[in-house]
Design a protein around this motif. Structure first.
Motif, PDB file in Angstrom:
ATOM      1  N   MET A  91     -15.760  77.857  26.058  1.00  0.00           N
ATOM      2  CA  MET A  91     -14.842  78.988  25.891  1.00  0.00           C
ATOM      3  C   MET A  91     -13.843  78.679  24.782  1.00  0.00           C
ATOM      4  SD  MET A  91     -12.489  80.851  28.774  1.00  0.00           S
ATOM      5  CE  MET A  91     -11.462  82.252  28.322  1.00  0.00           C
ATOM      6  N   ALA A  92     -13.637  79.624  23.902  1.00  0.00           N
ATOM      7  CA  ALA A  92     -12.735  79.416  22.766  1.00  0.00           C
ATOM      8  C   ALA A  92     -11.292  79.276  23.237  1.00  0.00           C
ATOM      9  CB  ALA A  92     -12.852  80.581  21.795  1.00  0.00           C
ATOM     10  N   THR A  93     -10.566  78.393  22.559  1.00  0.00           N
ATOM     11  CA  THR A  93      -9.157  78.159  22.856  1.00  0.00           C
ATOM     12  C   THR A  93      -8.336  78.503  21.627  1.00  0.00           C
ATOM     13  OG1 THR A  93      -9.749  76.337  24.335  1.00  0.00           O
ATOM     14  CG2 THR A  93      -7.458  76.464  23.607  1.00  0.00           C
ATOM     15  N   ALA A  94      -7.323  79.348  21.800  1.00  0.00           N
ATOM     16  CA  ALA A  94      -6.512  79.793  20.663  1.00  0.00           C
ATOM     17  C   ALA A  94      -5.476  78.743  20.289  1.00  0.00           C
ATOM     18  CB  ALA A  94      -5.821  81.104  21.000  1.00  0.00           C
ATOM     19  N   LYS A  95      -5.343  78.501  19.008  1.00  0.00           N
ATOM     20  CA  LYS A  95      -4.316  77.589  18.500  1.00  0.00           C
ATOM     21  C   LYS A  95      -2.949  78.272  18.531  1.00  0.00           C
ATOM     22  CE  LYS A  95      -7.215  74.951  15.272  1.00  0.00           C
ATOM     23  NZ  LYS A  95      -6.880  73.600  15.748  1.00  0.00           N
ATOM     24  N   THR A  96      -1.924  77.485  18.765  1.00  0.00           N
ATOM     25  CA  THR A  96      -0.544  77.944  18.683  1.00  0.00           C
ATOM     26  C   THR A  96       0.198  77.065  17.687  1.00  0.00           C
ATOM     27  OG1 THR A  96       0.070  76.529  20.550  1.00  0.00           O
ATOM     28  CG2 THR A  96      -0.552  78.803  21.058  1.00  0.00           C
ATOM     29  N   VAL A  97       1.445  77.430  17.395  1.00  0.00           N
ATOM     30  CA  VAL A  97       2.234  76.687  16.412  1.00  0.00           C
ATOM     31  C   VAL A  97       2.951  75.529  17.089  1.00  0.00           C
ATOM     32  CG1 VAL A  97       4.146  76.821  14.766  1.00  0.00           C
ATOM     33  CG2 VAL A  97       2.519  78.704  14.946  1.00  0.00           C
ATOM     34  N   LYS A  98       2.726  74.327  16.591  1.00  0.00           N
ATOM     35  CA  LYS A  98       3.373  73.122  17.113  1.00  0.00           C
ATOM     36  C   LYS A  98       4.654  72.799  16.362  1.00  0.00           C
ATOM     37  CE  LYS A  98       1.090  69.263  16.483  1.00  0.00           C
ATOM     38  NZ  LYS A  98       0.101  68.176  16.730  1.00  0.00           N
ATOM     39  N   GLN A  99       4.635  72.988  15.043  1.00  0.00           N
ATOM     40  CA  GLN A  99       5.778  72.602  14.218  1.00  0.00           C
ATOM     41  C   GLN A  99       5.781  73.416  12.940  1.00  0.00           C
ATOM     42  OE1 GLN A  99       5.605  68.505  12.935  1.00  0.00           O
ATOM     43  NE2 GLN A  99       7.676  68.481  12.116  1.00  0.00           N
ATOM     44  N   ARG A 100       6.975  73.762  12.472  1.00  0.00           N
ATOM     45  CA  ARG A 100       7.124  74.427  11.177  1.00  0.00           C
ATOM     46  C   ARG A 100       7.943  73.526  10.261  1.00  0.00           C
ATOM     47  NH1 ARG A 100       9.583  80.229  12.250  1.00  0.00           N
ATOM     48  NH2 ARG A 100      11.028  78.909  13.383  1.00  0.00           N
ATOM     49  N   ILE A 101       7.453  73.353   9.024  1.00  0.00           N
ATOM     50  CA  ILE A 101       8.117  72.481   8.060  1.00  0.00           C
ATOM     51  C   ILE A 101       8.431  73.296   6.804  1.00  0.00           C
ATOM     52  CG2 ILE A 101       7.918  70.388   6.669  1.00  0.00           C
ATOM     53  CD1 ILE A 101       5.814  69.394   8.668  1.00  0.00           C
ATOM     54  N   PRO A 102       9.696  73.385   6.396  1.00  0.00           N
ATOM     55  CA  PRO A 102      10.018  74.117   5.162  1.00  0.00           C
ATOM     56  C   PRO A 102       9.679  73.293   3.930  1.00  0.00           C
ATOM     57  CG  PRO A 102      12.014  73.205   6.121  1.00  0.00           C
ATOM     58  CD  PRO A 102      10.904  72.893   7.089  1.00  0.00           C
ATOM     59  N   SER A 103       9.196  73.947   2.891  1.00  0.00           N
ATOM     60  CA  SER A 103       8.960  73.247   1.626  1.00  0.00           C
ATOM     61  C   SER A 103      10.304  72.917   0.978  1.00  0.00           C
ATOM     62  CB  SER A 103       8.116  74.110   0.691  1.00  0.00           C
ATOM     63  OG  SER A 103       8.779  75.330   0.391  1.00  0.00           O
ATOM     64  N   GLN A 104      10.276  71.886   0.132  1.00  0.00           N
ATOM     65  CA  GLN A 104      11.505  71.414  -0.500  1.00  0.00           C
ATOM     66  C   GLN A 104      11.382  71.498  -2.013  1.00  0.00           C
ATOM     67  OE1 GLN A 104      14.201  70.571   1.282  1.00  0.00           O
ATOM     68  NE2 GLN A 104      13.059  70.946   3.183  1.00  0.00           N
ATOM     69  N   PRO A 105      12.438  71.962  -2.691  1.00  0.00           N
ATOM     70  CA  PRO A 105      12.389  72.006  -4.156  1.00  0.00           C
ATOM     71  C   PRO A 105      12.446  70.604  -4.739  1.00  0.00           C
ATOM     72  CG  PRO A 105      14.580  72.599  -3.370  1.00  0.00           C
ATOM     73  CD  PRO A 105      13.708  72.468  -2.155  1.00  0.00           C
ATOM     74  N   THR A 106      11.606  70.357  -5.745  1.00  0.00           N
ATOM     75  CA  THR A 106      11.618  69.071  -6.437  1.00  0.00           C
ATOM     76  C   THR A 106      11.016  69.286  -7.819  1.00  0.00           C
ATOM     77  OG1 THR A 106      10.969  66.739  -6.279  1.00  0.00           O
ATOM     78  CG2 THR A 106       9.359  68.362  -5.542  1.00  0.00           C
ATOM     79  N   SER A 107      10.814  68.222  -8.553  1.00  0.00           N
ATOM     80  CA  SER A 107      10.155  68.316  -9.853  1.00  0.00           C
ATOM     81  C   SER A 107       9.232  67.126 -10.019  1.00  0.00           C
ATOM     82  CB  SER A 107      11.166  68.362 -11.004  1.00  0.00           C
ATOM     83  OG  SER A 107      11.898  67.153 -11.071  1.00  0.00           O
ATOM     84  N   ASP A 108       8.226  67.293 -10.867  1.00  0.00           N
ATOM     85  CA  ASP A 108       7.259  66.231 -11.097  1.00  0.00           C
ATOM     86  C   ASP A 108       6.736  66.392 -12.517  1.00  0.00           C
ATOM     87  OD1 ASP A 108       5.595  64.063 -10.626  1.00  0.00           O
ATOM     88  OD2 ASP A 108       4.974  64.782  -8.646  1.00  0.00           O
ATOM     89  N   GLY A 109       5.903  65.434 -12.946  1.00  0.00           N
ATOM     90  CA  GLY A 109       5.395  65.494 -14.308  1.00  0.00           C
ATOM     91  C   GLY A 109       6.546  65.467 -15.293  1.00  0.00           C
ATOM     92  N   ASP A 110       6.471  66.328 -16.291  1.00  0.00           N
ATOM     93  CA  ASP A 110       7.523  66.420 -17.303  1.00  0.00           C
ATOM     94  C   ASP A 110       8.534  67.495 -16.890  1.00  0.00           C
ATOM     95  OD1 ASP A 110       9.021  66.074 -19.564  1.00  0.00           O
ATOM     96  OD2 ASP A 110       7.633  67.102 -20.913  1.00  0.00           O
ATOM     97  N   GLY A 111       9.116  67.304 -15.684  1.00  0.00           N
ATOM     98  CA  GLY A 111      10.153  68.209 -15.209  1.00  0.00           C
ATOM     99  C   GLY A 111       9.646  69.516 -14.638  1.00  0.00           C
ATOM    100  N   VAL A 112       8.390  69.575 -14.212  1.00  0.00           N
ATOM    101  CA  VAL A 112       7.842  70.810 -13.650  1.00  0.00           C
ATOM    102  C   VAL A 112       8.492  71.086 -12.294  1.00  0.00           C
ATOM    103  CG1 VAL A 112       5.763  71.986 -12.866  1.00  0.00           C
ATOM    104  CG2 VAL A 112       5.657  70.440 -14.825  1.00  0.00           C
ATOM    105  N   LYS A 113       9.020  72.304 -12.112  1.00  0.00           N
ATOM    106  CA  LYS A 113       9.664  72.676 -10.859  1.00  0.00           C
ATOM    107  C   LYS A 113       8.608  73.121  -9.840  1.00  0.00           C
ATOM    108  CE  LYS A 113      14.136  74.051 -12.796  1.00  0.00           C
ATOM    109  NZ  LYS A 113      15.140  75.133 -12.911  1.00  0.00           N
ATOM    110  N   ILE A 114       8.691  72.548  -8.644  1.00  0.00           N
ATOM    111  CA  ILE A 114       7.721  72.859  -7.604  1.00  0.00           C
ATOM    112  C   ILE A 114       8.420  72.935  -6.251  1.00  0.00           C
ATOM    113  CG2 ILE A 114       5.697  71.854  -8.737  1.00  0.00           C
ATOM    114  CD1 ILE A 114       6.199  69.283  -7.367  1.00  0.00           C
ATOM    115  N   GLN A 115       7.739  73.548  -5.284  1.00  0.00           N
ATOM    116  CA  GLN A 115       8.118  73.495  -3.874  1.00  0.00           C
ATOM    117  C   GLN A 115       7.098  72.586  -3.195  1.00  0.00           C
ATOM    118  OE1 GLN A 115      11.523  75.275  -4.042  1.00  0.00           O
ATOM    119  NE2 GLN A 115      10.714  75.119  -1.954  1.00  0.00           N
TER     120      GLN A 115
END
Length: 282
Positions: free
Chosen positions: A1-25
């Protein structure tokens, strides 16, 4: 019998930069066993070229696979093995770094917009010293499932069942069983997805709000789901989301910059190999 997934945890993305200053979340999850085999998710989104113009100049990797998906904008790849590729809107590229690769990645706007993602996937210990591989996938080969009830599901990698339709993405070479998909929908549209019960499954919402088993997930959040083999998504607004589902690796993770290995000693050897020019000999 199928079992439905629920939400265990929510994680917000964080602003940062990488490479040659590329802005990312960024969602960084190197030390979170609940996200294995996924290590990191970066969202690139901008209507200002200065946010990414420097791109990602030549840099090394070992021990990971990267999956880059561009919804809007182009992405140019070059590596020391001679692989060259340019994604168009809706395309993706996959690279297994294995024992070592040096590559560059340069994003390019389409009509003043750039929006895409890069996902890091851990390689099993047995694959970390294998030769590197690269493939790109233009939008024409993506698998799409759409109707008025479900909206649009684009299957990018692996195999998934959506409302009883079995769908396969173009990328089937990831070392561990992995599913990657993009779901876009209008308010009140809904879809039920079936994934292997042994997978770790996550949802990243990049636009709007969706609901899973009564829990809202908002734009910029990653939801880690509980065990189960089905997940029903309902759009509360115009929504865009990525599904990441994969077989977990029960192996130690040691991360240093662009390198992911299983021990400090392996990281030290990797740094030594790179500094001594060993990567260029592969």
């Amino acid at each position: 019998m199928a079992t439905a997934k629920t939400v265990k945890q929510r994680i917000p993305s964080q602003p940062t930069s990488d490479g040659d200053g590329v802005k990312i979340q960024r969602i960084a999850a190197f030390n979170n066993a609940a996200t294995s085999p996924f290590l990191m998710l970066d969202e690139l989104k901008s209507d200002e070229s200065r946010d990414y113009i420097g791109g990602f100049p030549p840099h090394p990797h070992r021990g990971i696979e990267t999956f880059t998906y561009m919804m809007t904008g182009h992405f140019q790849h070059r590596d020391h093995l001679g692989n060259v590729g340019e994604l168009r809107d809706g395309g993706a590229q996959w690279m297994a770094a294995g024992r070592g690769v040096i590559h560059s990645e340069m994003p390019i706007m389409t009509d003043g917009q750039l929006h895409g993602f890069q996902i890091w996937i851990n390689q099993p210990a047995k694959d970390k010293m294998k030769p590197a591989k690269y493939h790109d996938f233009q939008p024409e080969v993506m698998t799409e499932f759409t109707n008025d009830k479900v909206g649009l599901l684009r299957v990018l990698a692996g195999n998934i069942t959506a409302d009883e339709q079995v769908l396969s993405g173009p990328l089937q070479e990831i070392a561990v069983e992995t599913i990657l998909a993009d779901w876009r929908a209008d308010p009140s549209q809904t879809i039920t997805l079936t994934v292997p019960s042994n997978h770790n499954t996550m949802l990243y919402v990049y636009a709007g709000t969706l609901v899973v088993s009564g829990t809202e997930i908002h734009s910029g959040e990653l939801a880690i789901l509980n065990e189960g083999d089905t997940v029903t998504l309902t759009a509360q607004s115009n929504v865009g989301s990525l599904l990441l589902s994969g077989e977990p690796l029960n192996e130690p993770v040691v991360h240093y910059g662009p390198f992911v290995m299983n021990s400090i000693e392996e990281i030290q050897q990797t740094i030594e190999d790179f500094n001594n020019g060993v990567f260029e000999t592969y």
